[in-house]
Design a protein around this motif. Sequence first.
Motif, PDB file in Angstrom:
ATOM      1  N   THR A  96       0.684  -1.251   0.155  1.00  0.00           N
ATOM      2  CA  THR A  96       0.030  -0.120   0.105  1.00  0.00           C
ATOM      3  C   THR A  96       0.855   1.263   0.159  1.00  0.00           C
ATOM      4  O   THR A  96       1.761   1.523   1.041  1.00  0.00           O
ATOM      5  CB  THR A  96      -0.901  -0.028   1.181  1.00  0.00           C
ATOM      6  OG1 THR A  96      -1.375  -1.275   1.332  1.00  0.00           O
ATOM      7  CG2 THR A  96      -1.874   1.031   1.170  1.00  0.00           C
ATOM      8  N   PHE A  97       0.708   1.955  -0.779  1.00  0.00           N
ATOM      9  CA  PHE A  97       1.442   3.316  -0.955  1.00  0.00           C
ATOM     10  C   PHE A  97       0.675   4.318  -0.135  1.00  0.00           C
ATOM     11  O   PHE A  97      -0.318   4.405  -0.136  1.00  0.00           O
ATOM     12  CB  PHE A  97       1.666   3.840  -2.518  1.00  0.00           C
ATOM     13  CG  PHE A  97       2.287   3.192  -3.377  1.00  0.00           C
ATOM     14  CD1 PHE A  97       3.643   3.380  -3.173  1.00  0.00           C
ATOM     15  CD2 PHE A  97       1.987   2.010  -4.358  1.00  0.00           C
ATOM     16  CE1 PHE A  97       4.642   2.395  -4.156  1.00  0.00           C
ATOM     17  CE2 PHE A  97       2.754   1.287  -5.183  1.00  0.00           C
ATOM     18  CZ  PHE A  97       3.939   1.584  -4.929  1.00  0.00           C
ATOM     19  N   GLN A  98       1.382   4.961   0.833  1.00  0.00           N
ATOM     20  CA  GLN A  98       0.899   5.901   1.661  1.00  0.00           C
ATOM     21  C   GLN A  98       1.321   7.485   1.409  1.00  0.00           C
ATOM     22  O   GLN A  98       0.905   8.352   1.915  1.00  0.00           O
ATOM     23  CB  GLN A  98       1.481   5.724   2.993  1.00  0.00           C
ATOM     24  CG  GLN A  98       0.973   4.187   3.449  1.00  0.00           C
ATOM     25  CD  GLN A  98       1.106   3.672   4.848  1.00  0.00           C
ATOM     26  OE1 GLN A  98       0.096   3.505   5.601  1.00  0.00           O
ATOM     27  NE2 GLN A  98       2.269   4.063   5.477  1.00  0.00           N
ATOM     28  N   SER A  99       2.531   7.495   0.559  1.00  0.00           N
ATOM     29  CA  SER A  99       3.125   8.882   0.442  1.00  0.00           C
ATOM     30  C   SER A  99       3.911   8.970  -0.867  1.00  0.00           C
ATOM     31  O   SER A  99       4.537   7.854  -1.313  1.00  0.00           O
ATOM     32  CB  SER A  99       3.952   9.428   1.614  1.00  0.00           C
ATOM     33  OG  SER A  99       4.114  10.988   1.218  1.00  0.00           O
ATOM     34  N   ALA A 100       3.591  10.258  -1.639  1.00  0.00           N
ATOM     35  CA  ALA A 100       4.574  10.500  -2.618  1.00  0.00           C
ATOM     36  C   ALA A 100       5.257  11.643  -2.672  1.00  0.00           C
ATOM     37  O   ALA A 100       4.637  12.818  -2.009  1.00  0.00           O
ATOM     38  CB  ALA A 100       3.926  10.121  -3.893  1.00  0.00           C
ATOM     39  N   SER A 101       6.469  12.072  -3.251  1.00  0.00           N
ATOM     40  CA  SER A 101       6.835  13.411  -3.567  1.00  0.00           C
ATOM     41  C   SER A 101       7.694  13.267  -4.638  1.00  0.00           C
ATOM     42  O   SER A 101       8.188  12.326  -5.222  1.00  0.00           O
ATOM     43  CB  SER A 101       7.753  13.731  -2.201  1.00  0.00           C
ATOM     44  OG  SER A 101       8.268  15.106  -2.308  1.00  0.00           O
ATOM     45  N   SER A 102       8.295  14.548  -5.177  1.00  0.00           N
ATOM     46  CA  SER A 102       8.912  14.802  -6.461  1.00  0.00           C
ATOM     47  C   SER A 102       9.929  15.944  -6.248  1.00  0.00           C
ATOM     48  O   SER A 102       9.227  16.898  -5.762  1.00  0.00           O
ATOM     49  CB  SER A 102       8.125  14.873  -7.634  1.00  0.00           C
ATOM     50  OG  SER A 102       9.142  15.158  -8.816  1.00  0.00           O
ATOM     51  N   ASN A 103      11.237  15.790  -6.500  1.00  0.00           N
ATOM     52  CA  ASN A 103      11.840  16.885  -6.591  1.00  0.00           C
ATOM     53  C   ASN A 103      12.183  17.625  -8.056  1.00  0.00           C
ATOM     54  O   ASN A 103      12.967  18.350  -8.182  1.00  0.00           O
ATOM     55  CB  ASN A 103      13.412  16.330  -6.312  1.00  0.00           C
ATOM     56  CG  ASN A 103      13.869  15.327  -7.083  1.00  0.00           C
ATOM     57  OD1 ASN A 103      13.790  15.181  -8.086  1.00  0.00           O
ATOM     58  ND2 ASN A 103      15.181  14.867  -6.512  1.00  0.00           N
ATOM     59  N   GLY A 104      11.282  17.198  -8.954  1.00  0.00           N
ATOM     60  CA  GLY A 104      11.163  17.763 -10.193  1.00  0.00           C
ATOM     61  C   GLY A 104      11.969  17.000 -11.076  1.00  0.00           C
ATOM     62  O   GLY A 104      11.772  16.981 -12.288  1.00  0.00           O
ATOM     63  N   LYS A 105      12.932  15.924 -10.806  1.00  0.00           N
ATOM     64  CA  LYS A 105      13.516  14.984 -11.592  1.00  0.00           C
ATOM     65  C   LYS A 105      13.146  13.644 -11.265  1.00  0.00           C
ATOM     66  O   LYS A 105      13.080  12.898 -11.983  1.00  0.00           O
ATOM     67  CB  LYS A 105      15.008  15.229 -11.464  1.00  0.00           C
ATOM     68  CG  LYS A 105      15.651  16.648 -11.901  1.00  0.00           C
ATOM     69  CD  LYS A 105      17.190  16.822 -11.737  1.00  0.00           C
ATOM     70  CE  LYS A 105      17.289  18.089 -12.102  1.00  0.00           C
ATOM     71  NZ  LYS A 105      18.869  18.359 -12.252  1.00  0.00           N
ATOM     72  N   VAL A 106      12.894  13.361  -9.845  1.00  0.00           N
ATOM     73  CA  VAL A 106      12.886  11.921  -9.384  1.00  0.00           C
ATOM     74  C   VAL A 106      11.384  11.943  -8.753  1.00  0.00           C
ATOM     75  O   VAL A 106      11.179  12.842  -7.891  1.00  0.00           O
ATOM     76  CB  VAL A 106      14.074  11.477  -8.570  1.00  0.00           C
ATOM     77  CG1 VAL A 106      13.446  10.063  -8.058  1.00  0.00           C
ATOM     78  CG2 VAL A 106      14.902  11.420  -9.376  1.00  0.00           C
ATOM     79  N   LEU A 107      10.419  10.882  -8.878  1.00  0.00           N
ATOM     80  CA  LEU A 107       9.612  10.650  -8.210  1.00  0.00           C
ATOM     81  C   LEU A 107       9.702   9.650  -7.330  1.00  0.00           C
ATOM     82  O   LEU A 107      10.213   8.420  -7.701  1.00  0.00           O
ATOM     83  CB  LEU A 107       8.092  10.300  -9.017  1.00  0.00           C
ATOM     84  CG  LEU A 107       7.010  10.048  -8.304  1.00  0.00           C
ATOM     85  CD1 LEU A 107       6.341  10.976  -7.536  1.00  0.00           C
ATOM     86  CD2 LEU A 107       5.773   9.653  -9.398  1.00  0.00           C
ATOM     87  N   SER A 143       7.613   1.530   8.205  1.00  0.00           N
ATOM     88  CA  SER A 143       6.373   1.774   7.245  1.00  0.00           C
ATOM     89  C   SER A 143       6.341   3.365   7.248  1.00  0.00           C
ATOM     90  O   SER A 143       6.052   4.073   8.085  1.00  0.00           O
ATOM     91  CB  SER A 143       5.130   1.337   8.086  1.00  0.00           C
ATOM     92  OG  SER A 143       3.763   1.725   7.582  1.00  0.00           O
ATOM     93  N   VAL A 144       6.528   3.632   5.723  1.00  0.00           N
ATOM     94  CA  VAL A 144       6.596   5.038   5.539  1.00  0.00           C
ATOM     95  C   VAL A 144       5.136   5.769   5.547  1.00  0.00           C
ATOM     96  O   VAL A 144       4.313   5.399   4.897  1.00  0.00           O
ATOM     97  CB  VAL A 144       6.953   5.278   4.083  1.00  0.00           C
ATOM     98  CG1 VAL A 144       7.317   6.705   3.485  1.00  0.00           C
ATOM     99  CG2 VAL A 144       8.465   4.558   3.977  1.00  0.00           C
ATOM    100  N   ILE A 145       5.048   6.970   6.208  1.00  0.00           N
ATOM    101  CA  ILE A 145       3.956   7.645   6.734  1.00  0.00           C
ATOM    102  C   ILE A 145       4.015   8.831   5.656  1.00  0.00           C
ATOM    103  O   ILE A 145       2.705   9.030   5.023  1.00  0.00           O
ATOM    104  CB  ILE A 145       3.709   8.173   7.872  1.00  0.00           C
ATOM    105  CG1 ILE A 145       3.709   6.972   8.964  1.00  0.00           C
ATOM    106  CG2 ILE A 145       2.618   9.098   8.141  1.00  0.00           C
ATOM    107  CD1 ILE A 145       4.041   7.493  10.434  1.00  0.00           C
ATOM    108  N   ALA A 146       5.037   9.661   5.216  1.00  0.00           N
ATOM    109  CA  ALA A 146       5.123  10.961   4.539  1.00  0.00           C
ATOM    110  C   ALA A 146       6.446  11.187   4.068  1.00  0.00           C
ATOM    111  O   ALA A 146       7.416  10.445   4.674  1.00  0.00           O
ATOM    112  CB  ALA A 146       4.860  12.015   5.359  1.00  0.00           C
ATOM    113  N   LEU A 147       6.405  11.690   2.764  1.00  0.00           N
ATOM    114  CA  LEU A 147       7.585  11.937   2.190  1.00  0.00           C
ATOM    115  C   LEU A 147       7.760  13.367   1.780  1.00  0.00           C
ATOM    116  O   LEU A 147       6.556  14.045   1.385  1.00  0.00           O
ATOM    117  CB  LEU A 147       7.989  11.312   0.889  1.00  0.00           C
ATOM    118  CG  LEU A 147       8.063   9.631   1.103  1.00  0.00           C
ATOM    119  CD1 LEU A 147       7.775   8.833  -0.158  1.00  0.00           C
ATOM    120  CD2 LEU A 147       9.696   9.380   1.613  1.00  0.00           C
TER     121      LEU A 147
END
Length: 172
Positions: free
Chosen positions: A1-12, A41-45
Amino acid sequence: TFQSASSNGKVLVAGTASGAVVASADGGRSWTRHTLEGPASVIALAACPDGSFAGIDFYRRLWIGDAAGQGWAAKPMDPKVDPLAVTCDPAGRVWVVGSHSTLLSSADRGATWTKRDFGQDALLTTVQFVDDKHGVITGEFGAVLTTADGGASWTEQPAIPGDFYPYATLST
């Protein structure tokens, strides 16, 4: 289950409940998987200004990954705080909010922490800096806190009506 995602403009990057982070540098056409040293267990990025990533997990750890979404290393956080959200400010400091209306900040990527308790029995659920001086925290029961001095001080604002409970906010 994916819980968070983030991007630095080059990598997601996206974090999972099972302790993995996946990264894509080609718009999601291919992914690399990185299993975090567990349990995790990743909560946020969040993406940081230098392109690196910060993440928090259920086990009260801050994870720092490089700009490629790899090389993840953990640092412990306060064992009395259940973290719920993370961000990096324009100066590269890491900010974490969570249970007991607590704010943690670190200028050295989690080696040391400064703790601030706002004295409320509420979960703080979001934290964001819109520029180098201005930040917003929201939380349970409509809590809103703002800073105009880069996080040196925080001011309680009128609550969002209706016992609002934000899971995410975007301030501009």
